[in-house]
Design a protein around this motif. Structure first.
Motif, short mmCIF file in Angstrom:
data_model
loop_
_atom_site.label_atom_id
_atom_site.label_comp_id
_atom_site.label_asym_id
_atom_site.label_seq_id
_atom_site.Cartn_x
_atom_site.Cartn_y
_atom_site.Cartn_z
N LYS A 291 -10.38 -54.95 -10.03
CA LYS A 291 -11.28 -56.15 -10.09
C LYS A 291 -11.14 -56.35 -11.31
O LYS A 291 -10.83 -57.47 -11.90
N ARG A 292 -11.84 -55.51 -11.69
CA ARG A 292 -11.12 -55.89 -13.76
C ARG A 292 -10.09 -56.14 -14.34
O ARG A 292 -10.37 -56.95 -15.12
N THR B 236 -5.83 -61.17 3.17
CA THR B 236 -6.72 -60.09 2.08
C THR B 236 -5.93 -59.07 0.90
O THR B 236 -4.82 -59.08 1.29
N TYR B 237 -6.30 -57.64 1.02
CA TYR B 237 -5.62 -56.63 -0.17
C TYR B 237 -5.88 -55.52 0.51
O TYR B 237 -7.03 -55.14 1.00
N GLN B 238 -5.17 -54.75 0.00
CA GLN B 238 -5.06 -53.60 1.32
C GLN B 238 -4.52 -52.21 -0.37
O GLN B 238 -4.41 -52.88 -1.41
N SER B 239 -4.35 -51.02 0.56
CA SER B 239 -4.24 -50.15 -0.42
C SER B 239 -4.84 -49.74 -2.07
O SER B 239 -4.33 -49.21 -2.91
N ARG B 240 -6.58 -50.11 -1.63
CA ARG B 240 -7.23 -49.50 -2.53
C ARG B 240 -7.49 -48.20 -3.03
O ARG B 240 -7.31 -47.50 -2.26
N LEU B 241 -7.28 -47.78 -4.30
CA LEU B 241 -7.75 -46.13 -4.96
C LEU B 241 -8.83 -46.28 -5.59
O LEU B 241 -9.26 -46.59 -6.60
N GLY B 242 -9.80 -44.73 -5.41
CA GLY B 242 -10.72 -45.16 -6.28
C GLY B 242 -12.26 -45.50 -5.35
O GLY B 242 -12.28 -46.28 -5.58
N LYS B 243 -13.54 -46.07 -6.63
CA LYS B 243 -14.74 -46.02 -6.12
C LYS B 243 -14.63 -47.19 -7.01
O LYS B 243 -15.72 -47.59 -6.40
#
Length: 327
Positions: free
Chosen positions: A202-203, A236-243
């Protein structure tokens, strides 16, 4: 009979890249190149290098390799195979107007290697088409960085241009809609259509990346083209990485919630992916399907990417012709 002269113009289709082998070594090499790119990960460098080399590469590489292995049935990764087929279909359409080549931002065939070969063959005008319909600094700009660095080393820089994005191109939307309708004709139509785009932090959006806006335009235009009401589709959005927080809503959480809320049948398409790959075939067609069934869903259907379809090749040939006209 004299040999046919090679075109002095080239169209280079650029995809993200893929490991060379479906094992920990191959995946590690790919992830190292991909996740070392400052365009992809905008985290303080020393902190990120510690995370990358001490956590991600040693622990994630073997896990990802296990996911790649079943997709390697044809002797290579789906992303490279489908991308090569797409390149060939676009070449058929352009014929002798231009040479059509495939290059990868990370891995082989590398952008610089492809440019070296074409320059040696006398090509003096280039059109670059990153296969990312929605622009993001993490994908399109990363590819263009490599092109820019390549030409920085040249004294005689050729003519070149690039397709920045095509997220709202009429032919792109029509191709997506045709893919959905064809799937519905063969497999039936389900209650909802979920459009899953690759996520980014999001940043990145807060810093000015237009990706989210592009995804929303694509999704709305596709919904309009298919005459879907507001309750018949979801983005929707997929494939996030990390916290860190990534673009929401998340695909996996949404699939689960839809099933819990009583949605019994779901179609899923991935409009931000030009061709099928690990993120679509494993993350959507396998993992998302399992989540849906585990929480009460009864019928899940993944709609393939445009891949090497005639509509996809025609779209890219059209984009190429528009840009080749200026040379």
């Amino acid at each position: 009979m004299p040999e046919k002269a090679m075109p002095d113009k080239a169209v280079i289709l650029i995809n993200l890249g893929t490991p060379d082998t479906p094992d920990a070594k191959g995946v590690r090499a790919f992830l190292k190149a991909f996740l070392s790119d400052r365009r992809v990960v905008e985290v303080p460098r020393l902190l990120w290098l510690f995370i990358l080399y001490c956590i991600i590469l040693p622990f994630r590489s073997p896990k990802v390799a296990k996911k790649y292995l079943p997709l390697w049935a044809a002797g290579d990764s789906p992303l490279r195979l489908f991308s090569e087929q797409l390149r060939d279909r676009v070449q058929e359409q352009l014929d002798d107007e231009a040479r059509v080549c495939l290059a990868m931002t990370y891995g082989r065939p590398g952008i610089s290697d492809v440019l070296d070969e074409l320059r040696a063959d006398g090509v003096n005008a280039f059109c670059f088409i990153p296969l990312f319909p929605q622009y993001s600094a993490t994908t399109t700009a990363a590819a263009m960085d490599i092109v820019g660095r390549y030409f920085q080393r040249q004294r005689d820089i050729p003519a070149w241009n690039w397709v920045r994005n095509y997220h709202d191109d009429d032919y792109y939307i029509a191709a997506l809609a045709a893919q959905v309708r064809s799937h519905w004709a063969s497999h039936g139509r389900h209650e909802k259509l979920l459009m899953s785009f690759h996520g980014i932090p999001k940043r990145n959006i807060l810093l000015g990346d237009p990706y989210q806006r592009h995804c929303e335009v694509t999704a709305q235009r596709l919904a309009d083209e298919l005459s879907l009401s507001e309750n018949e589709w979801v983005l929707t959005y997929q494939s996030r990485l990390g916290k860190a927080e990534w673009l929401q809503p998340y695909t996996d959480k949404t699939v689960e919630q839809l099933a819990r809320d009583g949605c019994k049948s779901l179609d899923v398409i991935a409009p931000s992916f030009a061709v099928d790959c690990l993120e679509t075939l494993e993350e959507l067609d396998t993992e998302a399907a399992e989540i849906f069934y585990e929480h009460g869903g009864e019928s899940f259907s993944y709609i393939p990417c445009l891949n090497a379809s005639q509509d996809h090749a025609s779209l890219l040939a059209l984009l190429a012709r528009k840009n080749l006209q200026v040379f």
